[in-house]
Design a protein around this motif. Structure first.
Motif, short mmCIF file in Angstrom:
data_model
loop_
_atom_site.label_atom_id
_atom_site.label_comp_id
_atom_site.label_asym_id
_atom_site.label_seq_id
_atom_site.Cartn_x
_atom_site.Cartn_y
_atom_site.Cartn_z
N GLU A 61 48.48 29.79 32.62
CA GLU A 61 48.96 30.82 33.53
C GLU A 61 47.84 31.22 34.50
O GLU A 61 46.66 31.24 34.14
CB GLU A 61 49.40 32.06 32.73
CG GLU A 61 50.54 31.81 31.78
CD GLU A 61 51.86 31.66 32.50
OE1 GLU A 61 51.92 32.06 33.69
OE2 GLU A 61 52.82 31.16 31.90
N PRO A 62 48.16 31.52 35.73
CA PRO A 62 47.14 31.97 36.68
C PRO A 62 46.62 33.35 36.28
O PRO A 62 47.38 34.21 35.83
CB PRO A 62 47.90 32.02 38.01
CG PRO A 62 49.33 32.17 37.63
CD PRO A 62 49.50 31.43 36.34
N VAL A 63 45.31 33.54 36.41
CA VAL A 63 44.67 34.81 36.06
C VAL A 63 43.70 35.21 37.16
O VAL A 63 43.23 34.37 37.93
CB VAL A 63 43.92 34.72 34.71
CG1 VAL A 63 44.87 34.45 33.57
CG2 VAL A 63 42.84 33.62 34.77
N PHE A 64 43.45 36.51 37.26
CA PHE A 64 42.44 37.03 38.17
C PHE A 64 41.15 37.25 37.39
O PHE A 64 41.16 37.77 36.28
CB PHE A 64 42.91 38.36 38.78
CG PHE A 64 44.02 38.20 39.78
CD1 PHE A 64 43.75 37.81 41.07
CD2 PHE A 64 45.33 38.44 39.41
CE1 PHE A 64 44.77 37.65 41.98
CE2 PHE A 64 46.36 38.29 40.32
CZ PHE A 64 46.08 37.90 41.61
N HIS A 65 40.03 36.84 37.97
CA HIS A 65 38.75 37.07 37.32
C HIS A 65 37.68 37.15 38.40
O HIS A 65 37.90 36.76 39.56
CB HIS A 65 38.43 35.95 36.31
CG HIS A 65 38.39 34.58 36.92
ND1 HIS A 65 37.27 34.06 37.53
CD2 HIS A 65 39.36 33.63 37.02
CE1 HIS A 65 37.54 32.85 37.98
NE2 HIS A 65 38.79 32.56 37.70
N HIS A 66 36.50 37.64 38.00
CA HIS A 66 35.39 37.75 38.94
C HIS A 66 34.82 36.37 39.23
O HIS A 66 34.62 35.56 38.33
CB HIS A 66 34.29 38.64 38.36
CG HIS A 66 34.70 40.09 38.24
ND1 HIS A 66 34.86 40.89 39.34
CD2 HIS A 66 34.99 40.85 37.15
CE1 HIS A 66 35.22 42.11 38.95
NE2 HIS A 66 35.31 42.10 37.62
N GLY A 67 34.56 36.11 40.48
CA GLY A 67 33.94 34.87 40.85
C GLY A 67 32.45 34.89 40.55
O GLY A 67 31.84 35.94 40.33
#
Length: 428
Positions: A61-67
């Motif tokens: 699943e696509p997730v948001f995280h810090h680059g």
């Protein structure tokens, strides 16, 4: 704010909406799994459902995280045992294959981490036949293939004269006359009763009153006679309604060479192809009949068991089977009532002088009556003379005659899709 929760459940108590969304999302993976299932299982089991396996890596699943990059401030908890640069031993039971990880250990081979779920028969067939279409459906105007038959359904006050129901109309007229004349008839009965009582005692009869009663009775009888015997309102017509009838009738001719060159493996491939074609037609027509014609030097109609398993063999004369097909069409299946499909399977061998006869029979007798003629040559050798004759027919009748070569079991489904892939509608 209103929140609507769809709690429709299927038989396994899972959300139908969520299931449909899941199948749409992983449509390509499910289609690939269905095609693999067709190659791996008997074609007689295709109508049942199937277990579908999807690798877990494809379910991410696509997730948001810090680059990565940039400046970050982070606070770590302190400790009293270690300082910067200290080394410490590996904990017991971990690493080196000695510890227990999150997965299951195996002593041989390589494992797979997959998500497995079940699709039912309808879902399986939907993916199996997706992107396929019956040839000439648009040309034959079979997009709406339901016909209707008129059936009696009571009576109506409007209709054509040929549907007039005389008995019902007269009954309605009689009822109308009774209803409209009820008051007058009651008054006539009262007047007649009074007149009879006066006539019982003639000495006391009031002649003027008697005359008045007779005049009133005559008036009322005249009024009743002026009521029309039948009125437009009384007319009743037979009401006819349209009842859907299964008009989408199709007949499927299975023509197969059973000469000595047709091995058991070739016959098994032909059987799978015929059964796949039958299932496809079954999804598009209400009623289907199948005619089995086996041939070597002679042709005969037979049942399904003899068609695939009879041991009778001989030389190869294909035209005998085509003549028998035409005779059966003329005798039992009118093109105006039936949608006719012919599927021919052979290894390509034929008597040299017979191939031109086959071409003539197909072009002059069979193609004008059929919806579609498909020919599969089951061989891994070079094409025989029958193939080259049929190639000319295919060029002259595109979209009406099709032919493909099957080399092995794995080619059955791809060849079937090529024969029945969706074609762009021809201009009228």
């Amino acid at each position: 704010m209103s929140i609507i929760i769809d709690r429709r459940l299927n038989a396994k108590k899972k959300s139908t909406v969520n299931r449909q969304r899941f199948l749409r999302r992983y449509k390509n993976l499910v289609k690939e799994a269905v095609q693999d299932a067709v190659d791996q299982r008997s074609i007689t089991d295709v109508e049942s459902g199937s277990d579908i396996s999807i690798p877990r890596k494809d379910l991410s699943e696509p997730v948001f995280h810090h680059g990565q990059g940039g400046q970050h401030e982070q606070v770590h908890p302190g400790n009293k045992e270690f300082n910067t640069g200290d080394r410490f031993q590996r904990p017991e039971g971990g690493g080196g294959g000695q510890g227990s990880g999150d997965g299951q250990a195996s002593d041989s081979g390589s494992g797979t981490d997959e998500f497995v779920f079940q699709i039912n028969r309808e879902e399986f067939l939907e993916y199996l036949f997706e992107d396929l279409a019956l040839p000439n459906l648009v040309r034959k105007e079979l997009k709406d293939i339901t016909e209707f038959k008129l059936k009696r359904a009571g009576f109506t006050s409007a209709g054509s004269p040929d549907r007039l129901n005389i008995v019902r109309s007269l009954r309605a007229a009689h009822a109308r006359r009774i209803a409209l004349s009820g008051k007058e008839r009651r008054e006539i009965r009262e007047l007649k009763r009074e007149l009879r009582e006066m006539e019982v005692s003639p000495a006391d009869t009031d002649q003027f009153r008697a005359k008045e009663l007779r005049q009133r009775i005559a008036e009322l009888n005249g009024k009743l006679r002026r009521l029309p015997f039948i009125d437009d309102f009384d007319l009743k017509y037979n009401n006819m309604t349209k009842v859907p009838q299964p008009s989408s009738k199709a007949v499927m001719f299975c023509v197969m060479d059973v000469s000595g060159s047709m091995t058991r493996e070739i016959k098994d491939i032909a059987k799978r192809f015929f059964l796949l074609l039958y299932m496809f037609l079954e999804r598009n027509y209400e009623k289907i009949e199948v005619v089995f014609i086996r041939h070597h030097s002679e042709a005969r109609e037979c049942n399904e068991h003899d068609f695939f398993y009879a041991r009778e063999t001989g030389g190869t004369v294909v035209s005998s089977a085509l003549r028998l097909t035409d005779e059966i069409l003329l005798d039992r299946y009118s093109p105006s009532e039936w949608n006719i499909y012919i599927a021919q399977a052979s290894d390509g061998d034929n008597w040299e002088a017979d191939s031109s006869k086959c071409s003539k029979i197909i072009k002059e007798k069979l193609l004008p009556k059929t919806q579609y003629y498909s020919y599969v040559e089951i061989t891994d050798r070079h094409h025989q003379n029958l193939w080259h004759e049929y190639k000319v027919i295919e060029k002259e009748n595109p979209g009406h005659f099709a032919m493909q070569q099957i080399r092995g079991h794995g080619d059955i489904y791809p060849v079937f899709r090529k024969l029945f892939e969706k074609k762009e509608a021809e201009n009228a």
